[in-house]
Design a protein around this motif. Structure first.
Motif, mmCIF file in Angstrom:
data_model
loop_
_atom_site.group_PDB
_atom_site.id
_atom_site.type_symbol
_atom_site.label_atom_id
_atom_site.label_comp_id
_atom_site.label_asym_id
_atom_site.label_seq_id
_atom_site.Cartn_x
_atom_site.Cartn_y
_atom_site.Cartn_z
ATOM 1 N N GLY A 33 -86.294 16.146 29.538
ATOM 2 C CA GLY A 33 -85.738 15.533 28.346
ATOM 3 C C GLY A 33 -86.332 16.006 27.040
ATOM 4 O O GLY A 33 -85.766 15.754 25.972
ATOM 5 N N GLU A 34 -87.460 16.693 27.085
ATOM 6 C CA GLU A 34 -88.080 17.168 25.854
ATOM 7 C C GLU A 34 -87.486 18.500 25.419
ATOM 8 O O GLU A 34 -87.023 19.300 26.234
ATOM 9 N N ARG A 35 -87.537 18.744 24.109
ATOM 10 C CA ARG A 35 -87.174 20.052 23.558
ATOM 11 C C ARG A 35 -88.453 20.869 23.459
ATOM 12 O O ARG A 35 -89.425 20.454 22.814
ATOM 13 N N VAL A 36 -88.461 22.040 24.091
ATOM 14 C CA VAL A 36 -89.696 22.800 24.281
ATOM 15 C C VAL A 36 -89.560 24.198 23.690
ATOM 16 O O VAL A 36 -88.505 24.835 23.785
ATOM 17 N N LEU A 37 -90.650 24.669 23.104
ATOM 18 C CA LEU A 37 -90.780 26.056 22.677
ATOM 19 C C LEU A 37 -91.942 26.673 23.439
ATOM 20 O O LEU A 37 -93.037 26.103 23.479
ATOM 21 N N GLU A 56 -84.435 25.966 31.366
ATOM 22 C CA GLU A 56 -83.063 25.608 31.007
ATOM 23 C C GLU A 56 -82.151 25.625 32.232
ATOM 24 O O GLU A 56 -81.294 24.763 32.390
ATOM 25 N N GLU A 57 -82.346 26.626 33.093
ATOM 26 C CA GLU A 57 -81.529 26.685 34.315
ATOM 27 C C GLU A 57 -81.779 25.478 35.211
ATOM 28 O O GLU A 57 -80.886 25.046 35.945
ATOM 29 N N ALA A 58 -82.981 24.916 35.135
ATOM 30 C CA ALA A 58 -83.309 23.733 35.931
ATOM 31 C C ALA A 58 -82.675 22.467 35.356
ATOM 32 O O ALA A 58 -82.680 21.413 36.011
ATOM 33 N N GLY A 59 -82.173 22.543 34.132
ATOM 34 C CA GLY A 59 -81.474 21.416 33.536
ATOM 35 C C GLY A 59 -82.364 20.307 33.029
ATOM 36 O O GLY A 59 -81.896 19.168 32.862
ATOM 37 N N VAL A 60 -83.639 20.611 32.727
ATOM 38 C CA VAL A 60 -84.542 19.542 32.294
ATOM 39 C C VAL A 60 -84.675 19.447 30.779
ATOM 40 O O VAL A 60 -85.298 18.513 30.274
ATOM 41 N N GLY A 61 -84.099 20.392 30.043
ATOM 42 C CA GLY A 61 -84.160 20.281 28.594
ATOM 43 C C GLY A 61 -84.023 21.612 27.889
ATOM 44 O O GLY A 61 -84.228 22.678 28.481
ATOM 45 N N GLU A 62 -83.660 21.555 26.604
ATOM 46 C CA GLU A 62 -83.539 22.763 25.799
ATOM 47 C C GLU A 62 -84.893 23.461 25.706
ATOM 48 O O GLU A 62 -85.926 22.815 25.498
ATOM 49 N N THR A 63 -84.878 24.780 25.834
ATOM 50 C CA THR A 63 -86.119 25.542 25.831
ATOM 51 C C THR A 63 -85.906 26.858 25.108
ATOM 52 O O THR A 63 -85.026 27.636 25.463
ATOM 53 N N PHE A 180 -88.762 55.782 32.416
ATOM 54 C CA PHE A 180 -88.676 54.608 33.289
ATOM 55 C C PHE A 180 -87.908 53.508 32.562
ATOM 56 O O PHE A 180 -88.247 53.149 31.432
ATOM 57 N N VAL A 181 -86.878 52.973 33.223
ATOM 58 C CA VAL A 181 -86.041 51.923 32.645
ATOM 59 C C VAL A 181 -86.031 50.740 33.598
ATOM 60 O O VAL A 181 -85.760 50.902 34.791
ATOM 61 N N PHE A 182 -86.306 49.550 33.073
ATOM 62 C CA PHE A 182 -86.331 48.337 33.883
ATOM 63 C C PHE A 182 -85.259 47.371 33.369
ATOM 64 O O PHE A 182 -85.166 47.115 32.162
ATOM 65 N N LEU A 183 -84.468 46.843 34.303
ATOM 66 C CA LEU A 183 -83.350 45.974 33.963
ATOM 67 C C LEU A 183 -83.459 44.648 34.711
ATOM 68 O O LEU A 183 -83.925 44.599 35.851
ATOM 69 N N GLY A 184 -82.988 43.577 34.090
ATOM 70 C CA GLY A 184 -82.975 42.273 34.745
ATOM 71 C C GLY A 184 -81.857 41.416 34.196
ATOM 72 O O GLY A 184 -81.184 41.781 33.224
ATOM 73 N N THR A 185 -81.660 40.268 34.794
ATOM 74 C CA THR A 185 -80.714 39.265 34.305
ATOM 75 C C THR A 185 -81.387 37.908 34.371
ATOM 76 O O THR A 185 -82.274 37.665 35.194
ATOM 77 N N GLY A 186 -80.961 36.984 33.503
ATOM 78 C CA GLY A 186 -81.536 35.643 33.523
ATOM 79 C C GLY A 186 -83.047 35.689 33.321
ATOM 80 O O GLY A 186 -83.555 36.375 32.437
ATOM 81 N N TRP A 187 -83.760 34.968 34.168
ATOM 82 C CA TRP A 187 -85.212 34.888 33.997
ATOM 83 C C TRP A 187 -85.908 36.204 34.312
ATOM 84 O O TRP A 187 -87.041 36.426 33.880
ATOM 85 N N THR A 188 -85.230 37.129 35.012
ATOM 86 C CA THR A 188 -85.881 38.394 35.346
ATOM 87 C C THR A 188 -85.821 39.408 34.214
ATOM 88 O O THR A 188 -86.429 40.473 34.315
ATOM 89 N N VAL A 189 -85.122 39.106 33.117
ATOM 90 C CA VAL A 189 -85.206 39.989 31.945
ATOM 91 C C VAL A 189 -86.653 40.052 31.451
ATOM 92 O O VAL A 189 -87.156 41.117 31.088
ATOM 93 N N GLY A 190 -87.342 38.913 31.465
ATOM 94 C CA GLY A 190 -88.755 38.906 31.089
ATOM 95 C C GLY A 190 -89.592 39.765 32.016
ATOM 96 O O GLY A 190 -90.537 40.441 31.570
ATOM 97 N N LEU A 191 -89.267 39.773 33.307
ATOM 98 C CA LEU A 191 -89.982 40.626 34.255
ATOM 99 C C LEU A 191 -89.730 42.095 33.948
ATOM 100 O O LEU A 191 -90.640 42.935 34.068
#
Length: 294
Positions: A33-37, A56-63, A180-191
């Motif tokens: 329920g909290e808004r998180v940064l 955010e994907e877990a649905g617990v609050g804006e992040t 070297f090129v690294f690609l991701g989607t969703g949370w794996t973009v950070g990876l």
């Protein structure tokens, strides 16, 4: 074995420890329920990006996620999660001091007794994942292992896949490539961003990272037979074909847990450093923490 290599190999063990502390991760990082940064610098900024997407994907609050030096202007948050291995990075300290009154300051760190302690309302101290190395490996992945468990994200194969990634042969000889090129989607973009940073830090090599769909919006133009395109997790149809069609070698193993895939990418960076005669324990121009003069 270098200290960095030893820390890479220890990751399945630190992940297992983190999974045993899931309640502490949940208290610090879920906050329904909290808004998180989430904020960080370098590697920790990429961890913040992945954590924000997972929450955010877990649905617990804006992040939201941001670099500590680039806080969103005019936005208020219930909680700011600062990810800082050393607890002494100047931009993190400056950002926490600048937050408005009433914002809960949560610090995820590997060290007790640093300057960030005085600025924290709550701390999650992962001393078991601290590192001697300048180049971060097990601390960031351990933060994400614990965050995934706390947020209910599937991670059933994590330890098994991690142990396999430590022991298996590398999927490609990095000395055969100069791009070297690294690609991701969703949370794996950070990876993907983190994997590219490891190649730059440890091996001083040309590396890039993008959300997978954006690869066709320009980056593919420089892909050649000397390019390795490494894809994290599942990606939209056609991405790997586009890379292969440009002449690049593609590594894509969607059945392996993405954090275990990052272990392989870390090992790739170390092997590339070795082939170039570089010492990953002493990366050029880098220090464990960036502490700026006042």
């Amino acid at each position: 074995m270098t200290a960095t290599a030893a820390e890479i190999a220890s990751q399945p063990d630190t992940w297992q420890t983190a999974l045993g502390q899931v309640d502490a991760f949940r208290d610090a990082l879920a906050a329904p329920g909290e808004r998180v940064l989430a904020i960080g610098c370098g590697t920790s900024a990429f961890v913040a990006q992945s954590y924000a997407k997972l929450r955010e994907e877990a649905g617990v609050g804006e992040t939201d996620a941001a670099y500590a030096s680039e806080l969103p202007a005019g936005r208020r948050y219930d909680r700011v999660v600062a990810i800082t291995r050393s607890g002494s990075t100047t931009e993190i300290l400056t950002a926490l001091r600048a937050l408005p009154a009433g914002t809960r300051r949560v610090v995820v760190t590997a060290v007790d007794g640093e300057a960030v302690d005085a600025l924290a309302d709550e701390r999650l101290v992962l001393g078991f994942a601290d590192e001697a190395s300048v180049v971060q490996t097990r601390f960031p992945t351990t933060v994400l292992a614990g965050a995934r468990a706390a947020l209910g994200h599937p991670h059933g194969q994590l330890i098994h896949d991690g142990r396999s990634a430590v022991a298996m042969p590398l999927p490609a000889d990095p000395s055969a490539f100069d791009h070297f090129v690294f690609l991701g989607t969703g949370w794996t973009v950070g990876l993907a961003h983190e994997a590219a940073l490891k190649v730059r830090e440890a091996a001083q090599a040309w590396s890039e990272s993008y959300p997978a769909m954006d690869f066709r919006h320009g980056p593919v133009a420089v892909a050649t037979a000397r390019s390795l395109v490494w894809v994290f997790g599942s990606v939209p149809e056609g991405i790997t074909e586009t890379a292969a069609g440009a002449g690049a070698t593609v590594h894509h193993e969607p059945s392996r847990d993405p954090l275990a895939q990052l272990v392989l990418a870390q090992r790739l960076a170390l092997e590339l450093a070795r082939s170039r005669g570089l010492d990953p324990d002493h990366p050029r121009l880098l220090t464990r923490s960036v502490v700026l003069a006042p």
